[in-house]
Design an enzyme around this catalytic site. Structure first.
Site, PDB file in Angstrom:
ATOM      1  N   CYS A   1       0.843  -1.171   0.090  1.00 36.09           N
ATOM      2  CA  CYS A   1      -0.011  -0.057   0.010  1.00 36.09           C
ATOM      3  C   CYS A   1       1.016   1.155   0.048  1.00 36.09           C
ATOM      4  O   CYS A   1       0.643   2.327   0.625  1.00 36.09           O
ATOM      5  CB  CYS A   1      -0.955   0.006   1.001  1.00 36.09           C
ATOM      6  SG  CYS A   1      -0.159  -0.452   2.968  1.00 36.09           S
ATOM      7  N   GLY A   2       2.080   1.192  -0.816  1.00 34.82           N
ATOM      8  CA  GLY A   2       2.568   2.220  -0.992  1.00 34.82           C
ATOM      9  C   GLY A   2       3.539   2.701   0.374  1.00 34.82           C
ATOM     10  O   GLY A   2       4.008   1.786   1.083  1.00 34.82           O
TER      11      GLY A   2
END
Lengths: 285, 135
Positions: A88-89
């Protein structure tokens, strides 16, 4: 020149990665919608409780309520909300970095940590922080009872004197492309002054004090629920954005490889034709 | 219509808009109280119990947990942590929760904290069972 078969194989691999990232993006989008609708539904309740509390607090002697009275903050506690899973980055790395600097400023030795989400638990557990409680593997079935359970556990510890000041560090959901890391003063209870207006001449039953006593835990529960939802929505939004980027990158990579593949194929054909032609010419002579 | 007031039951996960109702009975911490139109504006703390709503000839009940009632001239808002309409109560779940809490209380060696938690769980599940058993 790269081997034709190798390029074909790489294109195949990237194609399937692209499918996975696209699927993850869609799943995150669906979860985000659910979290947002939960947030929407919690708003009227949270707003009213906040409003009534805000109206009552000026009339209440704070020192008579354990959850309201300020005491010297010798032991601090930090609640840190992260996700259980990655991809998720920079969602987790950003908050972990910021939380660590906040905690180090406060003093690592007199800080206790409550980690909500596996990433935070692993990170701080490994670095020798005093993690007194952690909650993992619940995000997928997230419901209101999780919030009440956590709020109660934290309140109990606070009341037992284990710590004197509780802060929450979490990602607030701004919009799909933006999350903001927020530090919130959870205990003792302080309210900002942006609450709804409340009628002034109410009758309080059984008494103002009793109403406040019953309202404060309700407020803590709904706040915890808000933190969980904000963080969950932010996580899904971050995952959606980063998976979208991954899908696009995979597409670009495939385009580039395809170009290379065609070039290689043409070069191979040209070489073959050359060989045939020069072979034929050699025969004529 | 005269004699009616607007009622909303607001929980963190759902808002039940009851519309215009004739009568409400809610579980105050010092015992149940009734509300009719024109009630004094007040805020009352609520205990775990049963909410009864009367609309014409229709009667509805909810099993609810702690919260408070805000009574104004415009209507009544009940803010409770959970409210389940009579027909939506999950009987098997409530029964299981009740048994679990009871078993917990029977094992004496538990710590105080756990005991309190079990007591509260027992209270909540018993209330659900009671409300569901009526009618």
């Amino acid at each position: 020149m790269a081997n034709l078969k190798d390029i074909r194989k790489r294109i195949g691999t990237i194609e399937s990665i692209k499918q996975v990232t696209r699927a993850m993006k869609l799943v995150a989008a669906a979860k985000l919608r659910r979290a947002q609708s939960n947030m929407e539904q919690a708003r009227p309740y949270a707003g009213r409780i906040h409003g009534v509390l805000n109206h009552l607090l000026p009339d209440i002697d704070r020192t008579t309520h354990d959850l309201l009275s300020m005491r010297p903050a010798k032991q601090k506690a930090f609640i840190i909300l992260t996700s259980d899973r990655g991809l998720c980055g920079s969602f987790n790395s950003n908050i972990l970095r910021q939380a660590e600097s906040i905690i180090d400023t406060a003093g690592k030795e007199n800080s206790k940590l409550i980690c909500i989400g596996r990433k935070g638990y692993e990170y701080f557990g490994k670095r020798g922080y005093d993690v007194v409680e952690h909650y993992t593997d619940f995000w997928n079935e997230l419901n209101f009872s999780h919030a009440t359970k956590m709020a109660r556990a934290i309140t109990d510890r606070y009341l037992s004197g284990e710590f004197d000041d509780v802060r929450v560090i979490f990602n607030e959901f701004k919009n799909v492309a933006q999350q903001e890391i927020v530090e919130y003063h959870y205990l003792p209870l302080v309210l900002e002054d942006d609450a709804e207006e409340v009628n002034t001449d109410y009758l309080f039953e059984p008494s103002k004090d009793e109403v406040v006593k019953s309202l404060v835990p309700r407020h803590l529960n709904i706040q915890m629920w808000r933190f969980l939802l904000e963080s969950y929505a932010s996580e899904q939004a971050a995952r959606m954005t980063s998976m979208e980027a991954a899908t696009n990158n995979a597409g670009d990579l495939i385009d580039r490889l395809r170009l290379e593949y065609n070039k290689a194929r043409q070069a191979a054909i040209t070489t073959e034709i050359l060989e045939v032609v020069s072979g034929a010419e050699a025969l004529v002579e | 219509m005269a004699g009616q007031f607007h009622l909303e039951i607001i929980t963190p996960t759902k808002v039940y808009d009851e519309g215009e109702v004739d009568y409400l009975r809610a579980p105050g911490v010092d015992g149940a109280f009734g509300v009719l139109a024109g009630h004094t504006e007040s805020i009352m703390a609520l205990a775990i119990g049963e909410i009864k709503v009367v609309k014409g000839s229709v009667e509805k009940t909810y099993a609810s947990t702690k919260g408070f009632a805000e009574i104004t001239h415009n209507g009544v808002q009940l803010l409770v942590e959970s409210a389940e309409p009579h027909d939506d109560i999950d009987l098997t779940r409530a029964q299981e929760a009740f048994n679990r809490a009871k078993e917990h209380l029977n094992r004496k060696q538990d710590e105080m904290e756990d005991e309190l938690r079990a007591l509260r769980a027992q209270e909540r599940s018993l209330n659900r069972l009671k409300v569901a058993a009526k009618k």
